[in-house]
Enzyme design. Structure first.
Site, short mmCIF file in Angstrom:
data_model
loop_
_atom_site.label_atom_id
_atom_site.label_comp_id
_atom_site.label_asym_id
_atom_site.label_seq_id
_atom_site.Cartn_x
_atom_site.Cartn_y
_atom_site.Cartn_z
N LYS A 1 44.91 49.65 46.01
CA LYS A 1 43.52 49.65 46.48
C LYS A 1 43.40 50.40 47.80
CE LYS A 1 41.47 47.23 43.14
NZ LYS A 1 41.18 45.84 42.77
N ARG B 1 47.93 41.77 38.97
CA ARG B 1 47.45 42.92 38.18
C ARG B 1 47.90 44.18 38.90
NH1 ARG B 1 43.21 46.47 37.89
NH2 ARG B 1 42.37 46.88 35.81
N1 HH2 Z 1 40.43 45.85 39.84
C1 HH2 Z 1 40.06 46.91 39.07
C2 HH2 Z 1 39.66 46.73 37.75
N2 HH2 Z 1 39.66 45.50 37.18
N3 HH2 Z 1 40.07 43.19 37.36
C3 HH2 Z 1 40.45 42.13 38.08
N4 HH2 Z 1 40.46 40.91 37.53
N5 HH2 Z 1 40.82 42.25 39.40
C4 HH2 Z 1 40.83 43.46 40.03
O1 HH2 Z 1 41.16 43.52 41.23
C5 HH2 Z 1 40.44 44.61 39.29
C6 HH2 Z 1 40.05 44.44 37.92
C7 HH2 Z 1 40.08 48.26 39.66
O2 HH2 Z 1 41.34 48.85 39.45
P1 HH2 Z 1 41.63 49.91 38.30
O3 HH2 Z 1 41.44 49.29 36.95
O4 HH2 Z 1 42.96 50.53 38.53
O5 HH2 Z 1 40.57 51.04 38.54
P2 HH2 Z 1 39.22 51.44 37.82
O6 HH2 Z 1 38.28 50.28 37.89
O7 HH2 Z 1 38.75 52.63 38.61
O8 HH2 Z 1 39.54 51.78 36.39
#
Ligand code: HH2
Length: 292
Positions: free
Chosen positions: A216, A252
């Protein structure tokens, strides 16, 4: 049916598989279904207890995708992994969750905490799937413009407690729900770090806590780049271990092997008896010895 804490003992790693062109740290890497499928298999081999498949980025500023497009992205991946790799579906849409559960997904990861699609609670309740209910202030398009709290940890704990009650009232058993403070979702760098420091206040709600702080941007910004949109791996691991020490259960992460190794050490320190048995499903297959 197993409670979520039985199914995912502390610490369990959830590998991130973003089937998207635009995710904040790995957009495009697994946009192709074959790449996503291979990445998911590798994550389990590296010790992930589950992989979180998502077809819509929720990065700051993102606008979202249509139902058809989200299904087009995730369904081929879920079909290929069915019966082989434990899957969570990262979606806010009831129809995507419904299809994913049909294809074997056991957990619905909803970043809106059941405040978005009105049908989602019923899909989770009637299927018996696990639920991750996450805090977010605002929505992805606007959430980083001016996030404001009087007491960040206290307000998020109260929010998560209320959303837990909502989910239970909607028919989802409490023992199937975990909570997530939502690092980076409507929080400044300072607010994210205060929240991590005070994570124990979320843990005391009594449900397993899932944390998603891997890569993040707050991590990159603390390291001195005010424009950072991601954080590096060593910073991600340090944050995960800090969260572990404050009681987090599910992690995660994008880099599974490295987090499994770091968390195995953190667990060994806590138990003082070598790596604990539960947690990292792929440990044996990954060939990590238990001696010495
Ligand atoms: N962060 C992201 C997406 N989903 N779900 C939970 N439960 N907690 C989180 O902190 C979380 C999440 C964002 O990360 P990422 O999936 O890598 O990125 P993007 O939303 O740009 O696909």
């Amino acid at each position: 049916m197993a409670s979520i804490e039985e199914r995912f003992p502390r610490a369990s790693v959830m590998g991130v598989v973003n089937v998207t062109p635009d995710s904040f740290s790995d957009g495009g890497v697994n946009f192709n279904a074959a790449d996503a499928i291979a990445a998911a298999r590798q994550m389990v081999d590296e010790g992930a207890a589950i992989v979180d498949v998502g077809g819509e980025s929720t990065r700051p500023g993102s606008a979202g995708v249509t139902l058809d497009e989200e299904l087009r992205r995730v369904v081929p991946v879920l079909e290929a992994l069915q019966g082989e790799v434990p899957v969570s579906i990262d979606t806010t849409k009831a129809e995507v969750a419904r299809r994913a559960i049909e294809l074997g997904a056991e957990l619905v990861n909803d970043v809106t905490a059941l405040r978005g699609d009105q049908e989602l609670a019923e899909v989770v309740a009637s299927s018996g799937a696990y639920l991750c209910s996450m805090h977010m202030q605002g929505d992805p398009r606007t959430m980083q413009l001016d996030p404001t709290y009087g007491d960040v940890a206290g307000e998020i704990a109260a929010f998560l407690e209320a959303r837990l009650r909502f989910a239970v009232d909607a028919g989802i058993p409490e023992e199937r729900i975990c909570l997530d403070p939502g690092f980076g979702f409507g929080k400044t760098v300072e607010q994210n770090f205060e929240l991590l420091r005070r994570l124990g206040e979320i843990v005391t709600l009594g449900r397993p806590v899932l944390v998603g702080i891997s890569r993040k941007r707050s991590l990159g910004r603390i390291l001195g780049d005010p424009e950072a949109t991601t954080g590096p791996l060593p910073a991600s691991i340090a944050a995960a271990v800090e969260a572990y020490e404050r009681g987090a259960t599910i992690f995660r992460v994008h880099d599974v092997r490295e987090h499994v190794e770091a968390l195995t050490i953190a667990m060994a320190v806590e138990t003082a008896s070598g790596p604990a048995e539960p947690g990292f499903a792929g440990r044996e297959r990954a060939g990590q010895g238990r001696e010495g």
